[in-house]
Design a protein around this motif. Structure first.
Motif, PDB file in Angstrom:
ATOM      1  N   VAL A   8       0.818  -1.213   0.000  1.00  0.00           N
ATOM      2  CA  VAL A   8       0.000   0.000   0.000  1.00  0.00           C
ATOM      3  C   VAL A   8       0.847   1.256   0.000  1.00  0.00           C
ATOM      4  O   VAL A   8       0.615   2.185  -0.756  1.00  0.00           O
ATOM      5  N   VAL A   9       1.871   1.241   0.825  1.00  0.00           N
ATOM      6  CA  VAL A   9       2.602   2.479   1.046  1.00  0.00           C
ATOM      7  C   VAL A   9       3.668   2.706  -0.013  1.00  0.00           C
ATOM      8  O   VAL A   9       3.885   3.813  -0.474  1.00  0.00           O
ATOM      9  N   ASN A  79       1.909   9.714  -8.210  1.00  0.00           N
ATOM     10  CA  ASN A  79       1.884   8.575  -7.289  1.00  0.00           C
ATOM     11  C   ASN A  79       1.086   8.873  -6.028  1.00  0.00           C
ATOM     12  O   ASN A  79       0.479   7.969  -5.440  1.00  0.00           O
ATOM     13  N   ASN A  83      -2.098   6.705  -4.771  1.00  0.00           N
ATOM     14  CA  ASN A  83      -2.266   6.188  -3.412  1.00  0.00           C
ATOM     15  C   ASN A  83      -3.555   6.655  -2.761  1.00  0.00           C
ATOM     16  O   ASN A  83      -3.766   6.398  -1.576  1.00  0.00           O
ATOM     17  N   TYR A 113      -4.715   3.634   6.275  1.00  0.00           N
ATOM     18  CA  TYR A 113      -3.433   3.944   6.899  1.00  0.00           C
ATOM     19  C   TYR A 113      -3.532   4.037   8.419  1.00  0.00           C
ATOM     20  O   TYR A 113      -2.527   3.859   9.111  1.00  0.00           O
ATOM     21  N   ILE A 189       2.242   9.061   4.386  1.00  0.00           N
ATOM     22  CA  ILE A 189       2.178   8.717   2.967  1.00  0.00           C
ATOM     23  C   ILE A 189       3.192   9.529   2.171  1.00  0.00           C
ATOM     24  O   ILE A 189       3.925   8.994   1.320  1.00  0.00           O
ATOM     25  N   VAL A 193       6.134   7.744  -0.637  1.00  0.00           N
ATOM     26  CA  VAL A 193       5.752   7.635  -2.053  1.00  0.00           C
ATOM     27  C   VAL A 193       6.965   7.914  -2.926  1.00  0.00           C
ATOM     28  O   VAL A 193       7.734   8.839  -2.664  1.00  0.00           O
TER      29      VAL A 193
END
Length: 886
Positions: A8-9, A79, A83, A113, A189, A193
């Motif tokens: 995910v991250v 990005n 996300n 998150y 986040i 990224v």
């Protein structure tokens, strides 16, 4: 969770996507709503702001560099959108080159998150009854008005899980995640990224983009202006309330709204102000006792027999002292030290002994009660179970993870930045670097000592040195005083310069170590910086207290430094007064310097920025642009605030026997420091990214180490720096037969007994003074407060029996004082538990109710989905355990 974090991250991709595949932010114009905290639609809240300079408008000739920077930024923003974040760009009102990218995290992203980051969120309101303290009637006069800042509602909390969403206390999705939590999630986040790949190594994180100048700033928004509340009635203007009820100077005697500070700035800042407030409150007791001891010294100084003898023209006036340096120094009269001996009576009294013992116990009480207070805050702020494995890895650490090792716990391969051999090499290099820089600090201290030795000769030759002189200046400006003051000033300047250098060195060494988490990084940096600062600040004080004047020999055989400089003697008033002077200059100068550096500079920079902005435009400026023109908080955040206070804590405890007013000065400074730090955070700096913190980190063991060392240093100051022990030995043993001639214990004759006799004919040519001797006297009194046999004795110039009695008494005093204080401190530590019983009960109650609530809800879900099958299973289980008679 680790796999989920990786998926995910940190999304992986082989190449940078094509231009047409990149997602771009929405564009919107500013709508003249300066206090708005939302996108242009008025619905989506701004959780973070990124600022960059439009590459097409940059005044630079490197076109390829501009294009590469723009490409990285576009990939990064694309990005972010991939996300799940939503971006909206707006051009600056005051500077058309600046672009502000506003970031919003939707509900789904926040939930995802929050689970990855183990964020604890409310399950249900806290139903535990709290008993009011017996002191509430008194403390309410100092508390913030609850009608203005309402107390925060308490909840039972648990780590968030999306699958148990219905179990959490959600009244409104827009307020379930408060602004501080939202900003913390978005920053998590932003830090992970990617924006490119180079040599198969991923490049990611907002920190690197800021360091390379691709973005100029990244910060969460303040919720309003500090000068007036927000125009939006739906938001409480927390920044305005904090300024009005916390940071404003009128609140200097009020308690801090810690829960409100924690809500707005996060636990890390909250725990700092909680600790600083607690330390300041404890200083009140120490200051009261210290002032009492100081007043005792002032009241009893006129009854100080040995000082009266120094000032008596028939006693001190007839005592001629030997020169204190070679050749250029002359003989001097003991009455010169009259004024300093009177001052010494204030500080070198029995009150100082009582105060030193009290402070040795006070410091343990402070640390033990702080542990209890910290445990209460851990429960109230949901950091009890904030364990190391729940803290996320630093992006800088992740970026270097190229070596594969086997994790012994989970029996799986994992990536680390270096092998065991590489780690050993790094640690060896870092330890060597630290040792080298500490040696450099010690070298600077030795340089100051050499300055003192050499400049003393100059002052001795130039200042008035006539024995029969009656100039008023001679009472205050002696060669020793001039040397001490100038050396202290130079020492302070050297300390400040070295601090700037060592700050950068410590950061470089810690970066090279590459700690895994932010807590590890800060703890490692804290240890190094304090070690540097400890040697830098305290080394000159240790020299004056324990080395100066202790190894000087006698006039016929003086001790030399480097074979050239005669070892330095104490000021005629004693080294205790000199130590007090050194402390006053360093502590006072440090406080003034820090206030200029921390408060005045940001204020001047912001003032210049506001005036220049007003000159360019009179348009309404949006909240994000107002915050951009504030000062950045810096990567280390509160590190320097902690460092400043812990260094002060060291001065208050380590050398308090020489200056009982130190706690009072520290109390006054800290009362101002709390409000200045609050004013600085709320008015001059951008809002910090909220961070979790369970405690004050490495500062706790550092203070415990200072507390242990403080008992030793104060005992040694009383024993070796002050004249208390020699006076006691004289009073009880050497004032009466067989050593003395008085019929009862008295201090009369003390001065004459402590000053040894030296025959001037025994001077060596290298140290014989130029000034001629006058009168028919053939002796002078050698080395102030020295204890040697006189000339003509079979053991002339050797230490006499009085000296050995004094040494034995000093060692016995140190042993007794240390053991008594350590024993009392051990009892205090044992009696006062680190966590109060009330807090333990609250933690257990919360765990029980949390488990019960989640378990019952899980059963309800199972019964609802499985229906009768679940009932039959439960009945079958029950019948299995029923007695056969049924």
């Amino acid at each position: 969770l680790v796999l989920e974090l990786n998926q995910v991250v940190i999304p992986t991709y082989g190449t940078v996507p094509d231009q047409q595949n990149l997602h771009t932010p929405e564009w919107a114009d500013f709508e003249d709503k300066p206090d708005s905290l939302f996108f242009s639609d008025g619905q989506r809240r701004i959780d973070f702001v990124l600022v960059y300079e439009d590459e097409s408008k940059k005044m630079t000739h490197k076109r390829s560099g501009r294009k590469q920077q723009k490409r990285k930024r576009q990939v990064y923003e694309s990005n972010l959108i991939n996300n799940g974040l939503q971006l909206e760009a707006t051009r600056s009102v005051l500077d058309e080159k600046l672009i502000f990218v506003k970031v919003h995290a939707p509900w789904e992203v926040l939930c995802t998150y929050a689970e990855v980051m183990h964020i604890k969120l409310p399950l249900q309101p806290n139903d535990l009854k709290t008993r009011d303290s017996a002191f509430n009637w008194f403390s309410r006069f100092f508390k913030v008005d609850e009608s203005i800042i309402k107390p925060e509602q308490e909840f039972f909390t648990a780590p968030f899980q999306k699958e148990h969403l219905s179990n959490f206390y959600i009244q409104d999705k827009d307020t379930f995640f408060n602004p501080a939590t939202r900003s913390r999630i978005v920053h998590f986040i932003l830090s992970r990224v990617e924006y490119g790949t180079k040599n198969n190594v991923k490049k990611f994180g907002i920190n690197k983009l800021l360091d390379t100048g691709i973005y100029k700033a990244a910060f969460p928004l303040h919720d309003s202006s500090f000068g007036h509340p927000s125009t939006d009635p739906d938001y409480p203007s927390e920044r305005y309330l904090l300024y009005r009820e916390w940071a404003h100077p009128k609140n200097i005697f009020k308690l801090q709204p810690l829960d409100f500070i924690r809500k707005y700035y996060g636990e890390k800042i909250g725990i700092y102000f909680a600790w600083l407030g607690f330390y300041t409150n404890m200083l009140i007791v120490a200051a009261v006792v210290g002032v009492g001891c100081f007043l005792y010294g002032c009241l009893t100084k006129d009854n100080c027999t040995w000082s009266q003898e120094v000032c008596d023209p028939n006693i001190g006036g007839n005592i001629i002292m030997c020169p204190q340096c070679d050749k250029v120094c002359t003989y001097w009269n003991l009455t010169i030290t009259c004024e300093s001996s009177k001052k010494l009576c204030i500080f070198d009294s029995f009150g100082t002994l009582v105060f030193a013992v009290f402070m040795g116990i006070w410091v343990t009480l402070f640390l033990e009660f702080w542990k209890r207070r910290q445990a209460e805050l851990e429960y109230e702020w949901d950091t009890v179970e904030y364990l190391e494995q729940e803290e996320q890895v630093r992006p800088e650490y992740e970026a270097r993870c190229t070596h594969v090792v086997m994790n012994e716990i989970i029996q799986q391969e994992e990536y680390v930045p270096y092998t065991a051999c590489g780690k050993c090499i790094r640690m060896t290099f870092c330890a060597s670097a630290i040792f080298f820089w500490i040696l450099l600090i010690i070298a600077s201290v030795i340089g100051i000592i050499v300055y003192r030795l050499s400049v003393f000769l100059v002052f001795s030759a130039t200042l008035p040195q006539h024995i029969n002189g009656t100039e008023a200046i001679r009472k205050y400006l002696t060669p020793q005083t001039a040397t001490s003051v100038t050396a202290s000033l130079i020492s302070f300047i050297v300390i400040m310069v070295l601090n700037i250098i060592y700050e950068k060195v410590a950061i470089l060494i810690t970066d090279f170590e590459l700690p895994r988490t932010q807590t590890d990084y800060e703890n490692s940096l804290t240890t190094k910086m304090f070690l540097f600062q400890f040697v830098n600040y305290y080394s000159s004080c240790f020299y004056i207290a324990f080395f100066k004047g202790k190894f000087v020999g006698h006039p016929g055989n003086p001790v030399y430094w480097l074979g050239k400089y005669r070892n330095e003697e104490c000021d005629p008033g004693g080294c205790l007064l000199e130590l007090t002077t050194q402390l006053a200059i360093i502590v006072g100068g440090k406080a003034i310097w820090n206030n200029i550096q921390e408060v005045l500079l940001p204020w001047v920079k912001n003032l210049i920025g506001r005036y220049s902005a007003a000159a360019r435009s009179e348009k309404a400026v949006p909240r994000w642009e107002q915050d951009y023109h504030l000062q950045p908080i810096g990567k280390l955040g509160l590190f320097y605030e902690y460092l400043e206070m812990v260094i002060q804590f060291g001065f208050v405890t380590l050398f308090v026997a020489s200056f009982p007013l130190a706690p009072l000065l520290a109390l006054i400074n800290n009362m101002l420091e709390i409000r200045l730090d609050a004013w600085k955070l709320t008015t001059q700096f951008r809002r910090m990214v909220p961070q979790k913190a369970q405690d004050i980190g490495a500062w706790q063991p550092i203070m415990q180490g200072i507390a242990i060392l403080a008992v030793v240093t104060n005992a040694m100051i009383i024993a070796f720096t002050s004249d208390m022990i020699p006076r006691l030995v004289y009073y009880w043993s050497f004032s009466v037969p067989p050593y003395g001639s008085h019929s009862s214990h008295t201090m009369k004759g003390y001065i004459n007994s402590t000053l040894s006799v030296f025959n001037i004919s025994d001077f060596k040519n290298a140290s014989k003074p130029f000034s001629p001797w006058f009168g028919n006297q053939t002796t002078c009194r050698q080395v102030y407060r020295d204890l040697r046999y006189p000339a003509g004795h079979q053991h002339q110039y050797e230490h006499n029996i009085y000296y050995w009695h004094v040494i034995a008494a000093k060692l016995a005093f140190i042993i007794v004082m240390e053991h008594v204080i350590y024993f009392v401190n051990f009892i205090i530590s044992y009696v006062i538990p680190d966590v109060s019983q009330k807090t333990k009960s609250k933690v257990k109650r919360e765990k029980y109710l949390t488990q019960k609530l989640l378990h019952e809800n899980d059963l309800k879900v199972v019964k609802k989905t499985m229906g009768n099958i679940a009932d039959k299973i439960i009945k079958g289980v029950d019948s299995t355990f029923r007695p056969k008679a049924e």
